[in-house]
Design a protein around this motif. Structure first.
Motif, PDB file in Angstrom:
ATOM      1  N   GLY A  96       0.815  -1.201   0.000  1.00  0.00           N
ATOM      2  CA  GLY A  96       0.000   0.000   0.000  1.00  0.00           C
ATOM      3  C   GLY A  96       0.851   1.253   0.000  1.00  0.00           C
ATOM      4  N   MET A  97       0.672   2.069  -1.038  1.00  0.00           N
ATOM      5  CA  MET A  97       1.442   3.306  -1.142  1.00  0.00           C
ATOM      6  C   MET A  97       1.114   4.237   0.024  1.00  0.00           C
ATOM      7  N   PRO A  98       2.127   4.774   0.689  1.00  0.00           N
ATOM      8  CA  PRO A  98       1.872   5.707   1.792  1.00  0.00           C
ATOM      9  C   PRO A  98       1.089   6.940   1.319  1.00  0.00           C
ATOM     10  N   GLU A  99       0.208   7.420   2.176  1.00  0.00           N
ATOM     11  CA  GLU A  99      -0.599   8.602   1.845  1.00  0.00           C
ATOM     12  C   GLU A  99       0.279   9.807   1.519  1.00  0.00           C
ATOM     13  N   GLN A 100       1.412   9.934   2.203  1.00  0.00           N
ATOM     14  CA  GLN A 100       2.292  11.078   1.947  1.00  0.00           C
ATOM     15  C   GLN A 100       2.858  11.025   0.525  1.00  0.00           C
ATOM     16  N   VAL A 101       3.148   9.833   0.022  1.00  0.00           N
ATOM     17  CA  VAL A 101       3.632   9.698  -1.361  1.00  0.00           C
ATOM     18  C   VAL A 101       2.515  10.080  -2.337  1.00  0.00           C
ATOM     19  N   LYS A 102       1.295   9.667  -2.055  1.00  0.00           N
ATOM     20  CA  LYS A 102       0.159  10.043  -2.906  1.00  0.00           C
ATOM     21  C   LYS A 102      -0.001  11.564  -2.938  1.00  0.00           C
ATOM     22  N   HIS A 103       0.130  12.200  -1.787  1.00  0.00           N
ATOM     23  CA  HIS A 103       0.015  13.662  -1.706  1.00  0.00           C
ATOM     24  C   HIS A 103       1.126  14.337  -2.525  1.00  0.00           C
ATOM     25  N   LEU A 104       2.356  13.873  -2.353  1.00  0.00           N
ATOM     26  CA  LEU A 104       3.481  14.441  -3.112  1.00  0.00           C
ATOM     27  C   LEU A 104       3.288  14.245  -4.608  1.00  0.00           C
ATOM     28  N   ASP A 105       2.738  13.096  -5.001  1.00  0.00           N
ATOM     29  CA  ASP A 105       2.497  12.807  -6.415  1.00  0.00           C
ATOM     30  C   ASP A 105       1.465  13.777  -6.994  1.00  0.00           C
ATOM     31  N   ARG A 106       0.453  14.114  -6.233  1.00  0.00           N
ATOM     32  CA  ARG A 106      -0.533  15.107  -6.697  1.00  0.00           C
ATOM     33  C   ARG A 106       0.109  16.493  -6.778  1.00  0.00           C
ATOM     34  N   ALA A 107       0.979  16.819  -5.831  1.00  0.00           N
ATOM     35  CA  ALA A 107       1.623  18.136  -5.822  1.00  0.00           C
ATOM     36  C   ALA A 107       2.598  18.303  -6.987  1.00  0.00           C
ATOM     37  N   ILE A 108       3.374  17.252  -7.291  1.00  0.00           N
ATOM     38  CA  ILE A 108       4.326  17.366  -8.412  1.00  0.00           C
ATOM     39  C   ILE A 108       3.572  17.492  -9.734  1.00  0.00           C
ATOM     40  N   LEU A 109       2.367  16.979  -9.775  1.00  0.00           N
ATOM     41  CA  LEU A 109       1.531  17.124 -10.961  1.00  0.00           C
ATOM     42  C   LEU A 109       1.309  18.602 -11.284  1.00  0.00           C
ATOM     43  N   MET A 110       1.220  19.426 -10.255  1.00  0.00           N
ATOM     44  CA  MET A 110       1.043  20.867 -10.462  1.00  0.00           C
ATOM     45  C   MET A 110       2.307  21.478 -11.077  1.00  0.00           C
ATOM     46  N   ASP A 111       3.492  21.039 -10.609  1.00  0.00           N
ATOM     47  CA  ASP A 111       4.745  21.509 -11.215  1.00  0.00           C
ATOM     48  C   ASP A 111       4.806  21.107 -12.685  1.00  0.00           C
ATOM     49  N   GLU A 112       4.430  19.869 -12.954  1.00  0.00           N
ATOM     50  CA  GLU A 112       4.465  19.356 -14.330  1.00  0.00           C
ATOM     51  C   GLU A 112       3.492  20.126 -15.215  1.00  0.00           C
ATOM     52  N   ARG A 113       2.330  20.411 -14.680  1.00  0.00           N
ATOM     53  CA  ARG A 113       1.325  21.170 -15.443  1.00  0.00           C
ATOM     54  C   ARG A 113       1.850  22.563 -15.779  1.00  0.00           C
ATOM     55  N   LEU A 114       2.440  23.236 -14.779  1.00  0.00           N
ATOM     56  CA  LEU A 114       2.925  24.595 -14.992  1.00  0.00           C
ATOM     57  C   LEU A 114       4.129  24.657 -15.933  1.00  0.00           C
ATOM     58  N   GLN A 115       4.991  23.641 -15.880  1.00  0.00           N
ATOM     59  CA  GLN A 115       6.247  23.682 -16.635  1.00  0.00           C
ATOM     60  C   GLN A 115       6.207  22.950 -17.975  1.00  0.00           C
ATOM     61  N   ASN A 116       5.189  22.091 -18.193  1.00  0.00           N
ATOM     62  CA  ASN A 116       5.274  21.255 -19.393  1.00  0.00           C
ATOM     63  C   ASN A 116       3.943  20.980 -20.080  1.00  0.00           C
ATOM     64  N   MET A 117       2.927  21.742 -19.745  1.00  0.00           N
ATOM     65  CA  MET A 117       1.630  21.502 -20.372  1.00  0.00           C
ATOM     66  C   MET A 117       1.097  22.800 -20.985  1.00  0.00           C
ATOM     67  N   ALA A 118       0.397  22.659 -22.095  1.00  0.00           N
ATOM     68  CA  ALA A 118      -0.299  23.803 -22.675  1.00  0.00           C
ATOM     69  C   ALA A 118      -1.497  24.134 -21.780  1.00  0.00           C
ATOM     70  N   GLU A 119      -2.034  25.295 -21.943  1.00  0.00           N
ATOM     71  CA  GLU A 119      -3.219  25.694 -21.173  1.00  0.00           C
ATOM     72  C   GLU A 119      -4.354  24.719 -21.464  1.00  0.00           C
ATOM     73  N   ALA A 120      -4.957  24.210 -20.422  1.00  0.00           N
ATOM     74  CA  ALA A 120      -6.036  23.228 -20.571  1.00  0.00           C
ATOM     75  C   ALA A 120      -7.345  23.918 -20.942  1.00  0.00           C
ATOM     76  N   PRO A 121      -8.135  23.283 -21.817  1.00  0.00           N
ATOM     77  CA  PRO A 121      -9.418  23.884 -22.199  1.00  0.00           C
ATOM     78  C   PRO A 121     -10.463  23.803 -21.078  1.00  0.00           C
ATOM     79  N   ILE A 122     -10.256  22.897 -20.115  1.00  0.00           N
ATOM     80  CA  ILE A 122     -11.150  22.775 -18.963  1.00  0.00           C
ATOM     81  C   ILE A 122     -10.299  22.686 -17.700  1.00  0.00           C
TER      82      ILE A 122
END
Length: 158
Positions: A96-122
């Motif tokens: 079972g993945m630790p909850e803290q790892v799940k939280h960090l994974d969601r947070a890094i998603l924000m870095d990835e979105r800001l640094q490597n994704m085009a503006e989302a239509p939704i």
């Protein structure tokens, strides 16, 4: 699907994840799952670093399916869980993945979105404070080497 811990090899995981692009390739620059895992591991607290490094290891065998699609793929979650169980047993991680790892994974998603994704239509379904990492956009060769070096530095045994 009968994944067995003795058939899981860190070299296979590092190789495959270094060649897999995050978000199914729907990003501005190539950014590997291996780099994502290394950056997450570096940001994780000591007790969770190995789990953070291996949190997406099942994707070496299943590929990286973008999060919004996973619920629509019958059997994907079950296959992912079976493979992650074999990986956890192989590398002596608690099940079972630790909850803290799940939280960090969601947070890094924000870095990835800001640094490597085009503006989302939704709006994204996940919106939180970024982790604060800087994506490097490593080549597959460097991503593989960094992944293996991180694994070894955390005491992992091939």
């Amino acid at each position: 699907m009968d994944p067995r811990p003795d058939e899981v090899f860190i070299d296979d995981i590092a190789h495959a994840l270094s060649l897999l692009c995050r978000f199914g390739g729907h990003c501005l620059r190539f950014y590997s799952v291996a780099e994502h895992c290394v950056l997450l591991s570096r940001a994780a607290p000591r007790p969770h670093k190995m789990w953070a490094l291996l949190h997406d290891a099942s994707e070496a065998y299943l590929v990286d399916v973008p999060r919004p699609l996973k619920p629509f793929l019958d059997g994907y979650g079950e296959a992912e869980n079976k493979i992650m169980r074999a990986i956890a047993v192989r590398y002596r991680l608690h099940l079972g993945m630790p909850e803290q790892v799940k939280h960090l994974d969601r947070a890094i998603l924000m870095d990835e979105r800001l640094q490597n994704m085009a503006e989302a239509p939704i709006a994204w379904s996940t919106d939180m404070r970024p982790l604060g990492v800087h994506l490097q956009f490593w080549s597959p060769e460097r991503a593989r080497a960094e992944f293996l070096a991180t694994f070894e530095s955390l005491g992992g045994k091939a």
